[in-house]
Motif scaffolding. Structure first.
Motif, mmCIF file in Angstrom:
data_model
loop_
_atom_site.group_PDB
_atom_site.id
_atom_site.type_symbol
_atom_site.label_atom_id
_atom_site.label_comp_id
_atom_site.label_asym_id
_atom_site.label_seq_id
_atom_site.Cartn_x
_atom_site.Cartn_y
_atom_site.Cartn_z
ATOM 1 N N ASP A 1 -9.536 32.593 -21.635
ATOM 2 C CA ASP A 1 -8.837 33.611 -20.855
ATOM 3 C C ASP A 1 -9.011 33.307 -19.372
ATOM 4 O O ASP A 1 -10.109 33.037 -18.917
ATOM 5 C CB ASP A 1 -9.433 34.992 -21.184
ATOM 6 N N MET A 2 -7.897 33.307 -18.663
ATOM 7 C CA MET A 2 -7.942 33.183 -17.206
ATOM 8 C C MET A 2 -7.548 34.546 -16.668
ATOM 9 O O MET A 2 -6.461 35.050 -16.971
ATOM 10 C CB MET A 2 -6.955 32.101 -16.753
ATOM 11 N N TYR A 3 -8.440 35.121 -15.912
ATOM 12 C CA TYR A 3 -8.248 36.501 -15.459
ATOM 13 C C TYR A 3 -8.110 36.500 -13.952
ATOM 14 O O TYR A 3 -8.979 35.989 -13.245
ATOM 15 C CB TYR A 3 -9.463 37.320 -15.903
ATOM 16 N N MET A 4 -6.999 36.998 -13.449
ATOM 17 C CA MET A 4 -6.707 36.975 -12.024
ATOM 18 C C MET A 4 -6.671 38.406 -11.509
ATOM 19 O O MET A 4 -6.038 39.268 -12.130
ATOM 20 C CB MET A 4 -5.343 36.333 -11.759
ATOM 21 N N VAL B 1 -10.363 34.773 -9.321
ATOM 22 C CA VAL B 1 -9.999 34.123 -10.580
ATOM 23 C C VAL B 1 -11.254 34.015 -11.440
ATOM 24 O O VAL B 1 -12.307 33.607 -10.941
ATOM 25 C CB VAL B 1 -9.449 32.697 -10.331
ATOM 26 N N ARG B 2 -11.110 34.363 -12.710
ATOM 27 C CA ARG B 2 -12.248 34.243 -13.623
ATOM 28 C C ARG B 2 -11.815 33.535 -14.894
ATOM 29 O O ARG B 2 -10.797 33.879 -15.487
ATOM 30 C CB ARG B 2 -12.802 35.635 -13.966
ATOM 31 N N VAL C 1 -3.461 34.406 -19.968
ATOM 32 C CA VAL C 1 -3.674 34.813 -18.583
ATOM 33 C C VAL C 1 -3.602 36.339 -18.489
ATOM 34 O O VAL C 1 -2.578 36.947 -18.817
ATOM 35 C CB VAL C 1 -2.626 34.171 -17.646
ATOM 36 N N GLY C 2 -4.691 36.915 -18.066
ATOM 37 C CA GLY C 2 -4.734 38.353 -17.813
ATOM 38 C C GLY C 2 -4.717 38.606 -16.317
ATOM 39 O O GLY C 2 -5.219 37.797 -15.539
ATOM 40 N N VAL C 3 -4.099 39.697 -15.916
ATOM 41 C CA VAL C 3 -4.006 40.006 -14.489
ATOM 42 C C VAL C 3 -4.359 41.468 -14.266
ATOM 43 O O VAL C 3 -3.875 42.346 -15.000
ATOM 44 C CB VAL C 3 -2.587 39.742 -13.943
#
Lengths: 317, 317
Positions: free
Chosen positions: A227-230, A213-214, A149-151
């Motif tokens: 990868d979940m990018y918020m 959210v991507r 998870v990237g933020v």
């Protein structure tokens, strides 16, 4: 299932089975996490000969090599013999899966297990978990974590319509983007955004909302995982930039309208910039996903739920 | 960083370093993923004595034991000696990290490596990756995937205001909830929702929007990792229920207003039910996070971005 009742992370799992109600799924099997409600549902310790394991309610067996009293210098051949004998018994008993918890110091046992068909399920620090499916058809066991998870934090100064952006030092092409980075294990996304923004830019801020959210698969730099990018919206608490020169080439408070127009940015930043500009002009209530704390049923802890904050929700809480 | 330019998932990583611009962080070090833009930046193959490794631009070395020509029956002692000799050289050369890729058949080498301080970074299928940090201070290397992703599908029949709900068979307390389950590796969340709804209920549907995101740490059933739970709004394509009796105790089209009132549900379902009722009454545009396909810069692929769909966005696309 994603929301289930496991009380112990050491509890062995069996995820799903073929479902007679889904006959049209040629290659897609019905995979579910069957959840145990309590460790007390372990049916005890077994094993007269061979390895000693714990049986779970799904018909799986877990053997922890730290609990078995194996000699530290057991050879691959000796362990292979023990495992072979145990597998014969477990198959006869109709067990559907065997989990092996192997300390790194006994890794040679993993090599021995691989000759019987075991593969790695996961490994962390000083422990590997191997698994062998004994049931019918393809394995129905749950996998390990699939995403990092990237933020990113979009810090908006509402007084002048500017947003904090950086350019990486290590990219071949430089483009404005929001500061951000990977979420640490156990870290909430808002906390990641605030931490990363401070570490990269020196600006302190506070979490206001989730914006976007991507999901991306086979993500570069994620060891083949997804990868979940918020992207979060943050409010600045300080304004002086003192950016990390080892990571960033540039760091500025950039006019949001300018960020929506420039080609010197990434597609995702441009898209979020348009969202933010809309929010700045019409109110962030139109773009924000608010965070609510909700009690978890089983753990007694709280979790954060992000979605649209509606007037009707406020009155119902 | 979450959006970075790695082109190879086999590329060794060094994540971050202490940043002089973050002096106030006592225990929190600045951890970043330093991204390589190309495998061509590998600086070649080295090694006259000891193990042969590839050096990356961050000062790390990767040794793949399948490429080293080690004898299949190499002993732990022999490998330990090779590794010791190599570590002396790598330390003298100022290398900051060593990655070891170990096939399961050579797992005894992992045991040998552990005596030199190596630990597991991750393991999948027939391969483990071990790592040793040689740099100053605590390890700045990136971790492995931290989250599993669960997805629920809220299938709303707009013609009568009903939503598809299930009760699990395997729970101690039964409560209405939306059907759902874990996302398979590489699967988009909308696809997970549609698949899970069909597998559990027999109802076919199509993805409309993302409604809500929940993060929970130390998630039960996630092998100690975190869980990201996404609730999607789906539109039914079929209406006949043919639910999976092995997993579900009950499955019904339930009136949304009734679902907002009943105590026979989970907190998260009740909250989403109120969102959906609002959407049903005022238009789903008020609660939806729309999905947009956006091209990834480096991979040439597309990713999905979920956020508020605004009139101004539509006109700008």
């Amino acid at each position: 299932m994603a929301v289930c009742a496991f009380l112990s992370k050491r509890f062995p799992l069996v995820r799903g089975r073929f479902c007679s109600k889904a006959p049209g799924l040629a290659r897609t099997v019905v995979r579910k996490l069957w959840c145990a409600s309590s460790r007390s549902q372990l049916r005890g310790v077994e094993g007269n000969r061979g390895l000693t394991g714990k049986v779970d309610r799904f018909g799986g067996v877990t053997v922890d090599l730290t609990d078995t009293g194996l000699p530290e210098d057991i050879s691959e051949g000796a362990f292979s013999g023990l495992l072979r004998e145990s597998l014969v018994r477990w198959r006869a008993e109709g067990k559907v899966a065997v989990w092996l918890r192997v300390p790194i110091s006994l890794s040679r046992c993993a090599a021995a297990a691989s000759t019987h068909g075991f593969t790695f399920h996961h490994a962390k620090h000083d422990r590997a978990v191997l698994v062998l499916w004994l049931g019918e058809g393809e394995s129905q066991l749950p996998g390990f974590a699939t995403h990092q998870v990237g933020v990113a934090g979009a810090v908006v100064d509402e007084s002048n319509g500017k947003v904090l952006v950086v350019q990486d030092r290590n990219k071949t092409t430089n483009a404005w983007k929001f500061p951000g980075g990977l979420s640490d294990p156990g870290e909430n996304i808002g906390a990641t955004a605030v931490r990363e923004v401070f570490e990269e830019t020196g600006v302190r801020s506070e979490f206001r909302s989730l914006l976007s959210v991507r999901q991306q698969h086979n993500h570069p730099g994620a060891f083949g995982m997804s990868d979940m990018y918020m992207i979060c919206r943050l409010r600045p608490l300080t304004y002086d930039i003192n950016f990390c020169t080892r990571e960033c080439l540039r760091c500025e408070w950039l006019d949001l309208a300018e960020l929506t127009r420039t080609s010197d940015t990434t597609p995702i930043t441009a898209r979020i910039a348009r969202l933010l500009l809309h929010g700045l002009e019409r109110g962030f209530g139109e773009i924000d996903l608010s965070m609510e704390e909700i009690p978890a049923i089983y753990s007694g802890r709280f979790y954060q739920l992000y979605h649209r904050q509606l007037p009707s929700l406020v009155t119902h809480i």
